[in-house]
Each structure stands twice: as structure tokens, then as C-alpha cells.
Write a protein that holds these residues in place. Structure first.
Motif, short mmCIF file in Angstrom:
data_model
loop_
_atom_site.label_atom_id
_atom_site.label_comp_id
_atom_site.label_asym_id
_atom_site.label_seq_id
_atom_site.Cartn_x
_atom_site.Cartn_y
_atom_site.Cartn_z
N ILE A 63 0.83 -1.32 0.10
CA ILE A 63 -0.08 -0.01 -0.07
C ILE A 63 1.05 1.43 0.22
CG2 ILE A 63 -1.77 1.23 1.38
CD1 ILE A 63 -2.97 -1.35 2.30
N LEU A 64 1.80 1.30 0.92
CA LEU A 64 2.77 2.79 0.80
C LEU A 64 3.87 2.40 -0.05
CD1 LEU A 64 2.79 3.27 4.50
CD2 LEU A 64 1.60 4.33 2.85
N ASN A 65 3.83 1.46 -0.72
CA ASN A 65 5.09 1.29 -1.95
C ASN A 65 6.33 1.34 -1.37
OD1 ASN A 65 5.93 0.85 -4.49
ND2 ASN A 65 5.99 3.01 -5.04
N VAL A 66 6.69 0.57 -0.17
CA VAL A 66 7.93 0.50 0.18
C VAL A 66 8.55 -0.71 0.22
CG1 VAL A 66 8.12 2.46 1.73
CG2 VAL A 66 7.28 0.14 2.77
N SER A 67 9.78 -1.24 -0.17
CA SER A 67 10.31 -2.62 0.03
C SER A 67 11.04 -2.87 1.22
CB SER A 67 11.15 -2.69 -1.47
OG SER A 67 12.38 -1.88 -1.48
N ASN A 77 5.91 8.34 1.79
CA ASN A 77 5.00 7.94 0.98
C ASN A 77 3.69 7.93 1.59
OD1 ASN A 77 7.20 7.11 -0.78
ND2 ASN A 77 6.81 4.87 -0.56
N TYR A 78 3.81 8.02 2.99
CA TYR A 78 2.55 8.03 3.72
C TYR A 78 1.71 9.44 3.60
CZ TYR A 78 -0.60 8.99 7.57
OH TYR A 78 -1.85 9.55 8.36
N ASP A 79 2.77 10.45 3.77
CA ASP A 79 2.38 11.96 3.79
C ASP A 79 1.55 12.32 2.26
OD1 ASP A 79 3.00 12.59 6.20
OD2 ASP A 79 4.74 13.38 5.53
N HIS A 80 2.47 11.65 1.14
CA HIS A 80 1.88 11.90 -0.13
C HIS A 80 0.72 11.33 -0.41
CE1 HIS A 80 1.71 12.20 -4.53
NE2 HIS A 80 1.55 10.57 -4.38
N LEU A 81 0.45 9.91 -0.08
CA LEU A 81 -0.85 8.94 -0.39
C LEU A 81 -1.93 9.58 0.47
CD1 LEU A 81 0.72 5.65 -0.48
CD2 LEU A 81 -0.26 6.96 -2.46
N PHE A 82 -1.61 10.02 1.68
CA PHE A 82 -2.66 10.59 2.70
C PHE A 82 -3.41 12.01 2.09
CE2 PHE A 82 -4.68 12.83 6.28
CZ PHE A 82 -5.27 11.71 6.72
N GLN A 96 -7.91 6.27 1.70
CA GLN A 96 -6.90 7.10 2.87
C GLN A 96 -7.00 6.13 4.32
OE1 GLN A 96 -8.59 10.85 4.32
NE2 GLN A 96 -6.60 11.75 3.80
N SER A 97 -7.98 5.51 4.61
CA SER A 97 -7.91 4.78 5.95
C SER A 97 -7.08 3.54 5.55
CB SER A 97 -9.22 4.34 6.12
OG SER A 97 -9.74 3.41 5.35
N LYS A 98 -7.09 2.89 4.44
CA LYS A 98 -6.04 1.91 4.26
C LYS A 98 -4.54 2.57 4.41
CE LYS A 98 -7.06 -2.00 2.78
NZ LYS A 98 -7.23 -3.10 3.50
N VAL A 99 -4.32 3.73 3.80
CA VAL A 99 -2.91 4.36 4.09
C VAL A 99 -2.79 4.53 5.40
CG1 VAL A 99 -1.77 6.28 3.29
CG2 VAL A 99 -3.10 5.16 1.68
N VAL A 100 -3.47 4.87 6.32
CA VAL A 100 -3.42 5.13 7.77
C VAL A 100 -3.30 3.75 8.56
CG1 VAL A 100 -4.55 5.60 9.92
CG2 VAL A 100 -4.76 7.11 7.59
N ARG A 101 -3.84 2.53 8.22
CA ARG A 101 -3.72 1.31 8.76
C ARG A 101 -2.36 0.94 8.28
NH1 ARG A 101 -6.19 2.81 11.80
NH2 ARG A 101 -8.56 2.83 11.88
N ALA A 102 -1.84 0.92 7.00
CA ALA A 102 -0.52 0.52 6.51
C ALA A 102 0.44 1.28 7.40
CB ALA A 102 -0.45 0.84 4.91
N LYS A 103 0.43 2.50 7.59
CA LYS A 103 1.37 3.40 8.20
C LYS A 103 1.33 2.73 9.52
CE LYS A 103 4.01 7.29 9.20
NZ LYS A 103 4.28 6.96 10.70
N GLU A 104 0.16 2.46 10.33
CA GLU A 104 0.13 1.97 11.72
C GLU A 104 0.87 0.74 11.67
OE1 GLU A 104 -3.93 1.78 12.57
OE2 GLU A 104 -4.09 3.83 13.26
#
Length: 126
Positions: A63-67, A77-82, A96-104
Motif C-alpha cells: 500500500i505504501l510502496n516500500v520494499s 510515502n504516507y504523507d503523499h498518499l494521505f 485514505q483509511s487503508k493508507v493510515v492502517r498501513a502506516k500503523e
């Protein structure tokens, strides 16, 4: 004739019902096998975090496109996608909620790794 029609409908419903139950059991078994495999591939703390947050480490990385787990890259990536998924700019609250959960989830994994490193440091000193 109505009797035969009713019997045909009843038999057809039974066949469809059995097929549906069989498919449901197979799907449940496949889901359980996938969850078990996912649990075996992750460390116990990591698997617990996936269950609590509701998202796997791999899914969060996608989701956050990090390897790899780099805090700066994750935050960038979180800031951009949010921002791009903000509803006020035509984005999707769901995404947006999926991005938040991925960051968490990734933050929790970073915390787990830091704790593991700290414990390894203590064991090496003693």
C-alpha cells in the motif's frame, strides 16, 4: 403435475444448497490455510500485530510502496498518499483509511524490530 414441479424445485434447491455448502467449506479451509501460512512466515509478535491492526506486513508495504522498512521513506510515502486521497481533493476516504492502517502496521513493525535489536544488545553484553 404441480406435485412433480414441486419435487423438481425441491431437489434442485437441495443440489444447489449442497454445492453452496461445499464451496463455503472449501473457502473456509483455504482461508484458514492462508492465515496459518501467513502466521508461520512472520515472527510471533509480527503476526500478532497483523491480527490486531488487521493488515499484514506485506500488504502494508504494498500500500505504501516500500520494499524495506525505512522510517523516512514510509513517512514520505504516507504523507503523499494521505494528501492525494483526501476527500476534499476528490480522494477516497476508504483508500485514505487503508493508507493510515498501513502506516500503523509498518510503525508497529519498526517498533518490534527496535525492541528485538535492543534485546539482542542486552544479551550480547551479558
Amino acid at each position: 403435475q404441480a406435485k412433480y414441479l414441486a419435487q423438481i424445485i425441491l431437489v434442485g434447491a437441495q443440489v444447489v444448497g449442497r454445492a453452496f455448502m461445499r464451496a463455503l467449506r472449501q473457502e473456509f479451509a483455504a482461508s484458514r490455510a492462508a492465515a496459518d501460512a501467513r502466521g508461520r512466515s512472520e515472527r510471533p509478535q509480527s503476526a500478532a500485530a497483523s491480527r490486531i491492526i488487521g493488515i499484514s506486513l506485506q500488504e502494508a508495504q504494498q500500500i505504501l510502496n516500500v520494499s524495506n522498512l525505512n522510517a523516512e521513506e514510509i513517512q514520505k510515502n504516507y504523507d503523499h498518499l494521505f494528501k492525494v486521497n483526501d476527500k476534499s481533493v476528490g480522494g477516497s476516504f476508504y483508500l485514505q483509511s487503508k493508507v493510515v492502517r498501513a502506516k500503523e502496521r509498518l510503525d508497529e513493525e519498526l517498533r518490534i524490530q527496535a525492541k528485538d535489536e535492543k534485546e539482542k544488545g542486552w544479551k550480547a553484553e551479558t
